[in-house]
Design a protein around this motif. Structure first.
Motif, PDB file in Angstrom:
ATOM      1  N   PHE A 184       0.875  -1.172   0.000  1.00  0.00           N
ATOM      2  CA  PHE A 184       0.000   0.000   0.000  1.00  0.00           C
ATOM      3  C   PHE A 184       0.915   1.226   0.000  1.00  0.00           C
ATOM      4  CE2 PHE A 184      -2.672  -3.318   1.613  1.00  0.00           C
ATOM      5  CZ  PHE A 184      -3.959  -2.989   1.217  1.00  0.00           C
ATOM      6  N   TRP A 185       0.799   2.087  -1.017  1.00  0.00           N
ATOM      7  CA  TRP A 185       1.730   3.189  -1.209  1.00  0.00           C
ATOM      8  C   TRP A 185       1.028   4.395  -1.817  1.00  0.00           C
ATOM      9  CZ3 TRP A 185       3.400   5.291  -5.987  1.00  0.00           C
ATOM     10  CH2 TRP A 185       2.730   4.759  -7.097  1.00  0.00           C
ATOM     11  N   ALA A 186       1.777   5.495  -1.947  1.00  0.00           N
ATOM     12  CA  ALA A 186       1.314   6.685  -2.669  1.00  0.00           C
ATOM     13  C   ALA A 186       2.539   7.364  -3.274  1.00  0.00           C
ATOM     14  CB  ALA A 186       0.591   7.642  -1.721  1.00  0.00           C
ATOM     15  N   PRO A 187       2.357   8.049  -4.406  1.00  0.00           N
ATOM     16  CA  PRO A 187       3.491   8.654  -5.103  1.00  0.00           C
ATOM     17  C   PRO A 187       4.255   9.698  -4.275  1.00  0.00           C
ATOM     18  CG  PRO A 187       1.519   8.704  -6.491  1.00  0.00           C
ATOM     19  CD  PRO A 187       1.100   8.210  -5.138  1.00  0.00           C
ATOM     20  N   TRP A 188       3.583  10.396  -3.382  1.00  0.00           N
ATOM     21  CA  TRP A 188       4.208  11.461  -2.591  1.00  0.00           C
ATOM     22  C   TRP A 188       4.943  10.935  -1.361  1.00  0.00           C
ATOM     23  CZ3 TRP A 188       2.249  10.789   2.144  1.00  0.00           C
ATOM     24  CH2 TRP A 188       0.982  10.219   2.252  1.00  0.00           C
TER      25      TRP A 188
END
Length: 110
Positions: free
Chosen positions: A28-32
């Motif tokens: 589970f990730w996000a670009p920022w």
């Protein structure tokens, strides 16, 4: 997405994770997210090393907030482990590759 890694979305979640047999590791990730970028090469290495033994997926929490909410994701990166569609464990934050490997080896041998 890197080779051997499945890009997960809300629409693919049931098919790719809940209805799958075997071990699945979901990032589970996000670009920022700085720590997400730090652990990404490790996830890619494990996807190659365990190719044919496990499925590796990445879920962008910004684009798929309902899945992150369903599993109570409070911090990213969160690495969640599923076996035969059931959540069996999770690790939050950046950890050494050896910890992820030992978790995968344990799940594969159980």
């Amino acid at each position: 997405m890197a080779e051997g890694i499945v890009e997960l979305t809300s629409s693919k979640w049931e098919t790719e994770v809940l209805n799958s047999k075997g071990v699945i590791m979901v990032d589970f990730w996000a670009p920022w997210c700085g720590p997400c970028r730090i652990i990404a090469p490790t996830i890619e290495e494990l996807a190659k090393e365990y190719e044919g033994k496990i499925k590796v997926g990445k879920l962008n929490t910004d684009e798929n907030p309902e899945i992150a909410t369903r599993y109570g994701i409070m911090g990213i990166p969160t690495i969640m482990f599923f076996k035969d569609g059931q959540r069996v464990d999770q690790i939050v934050g950046v950890v050494p590759k050896s910890i992820l490997k030992s978790k995968l080896d344990s799940l594969l041998s159980s």
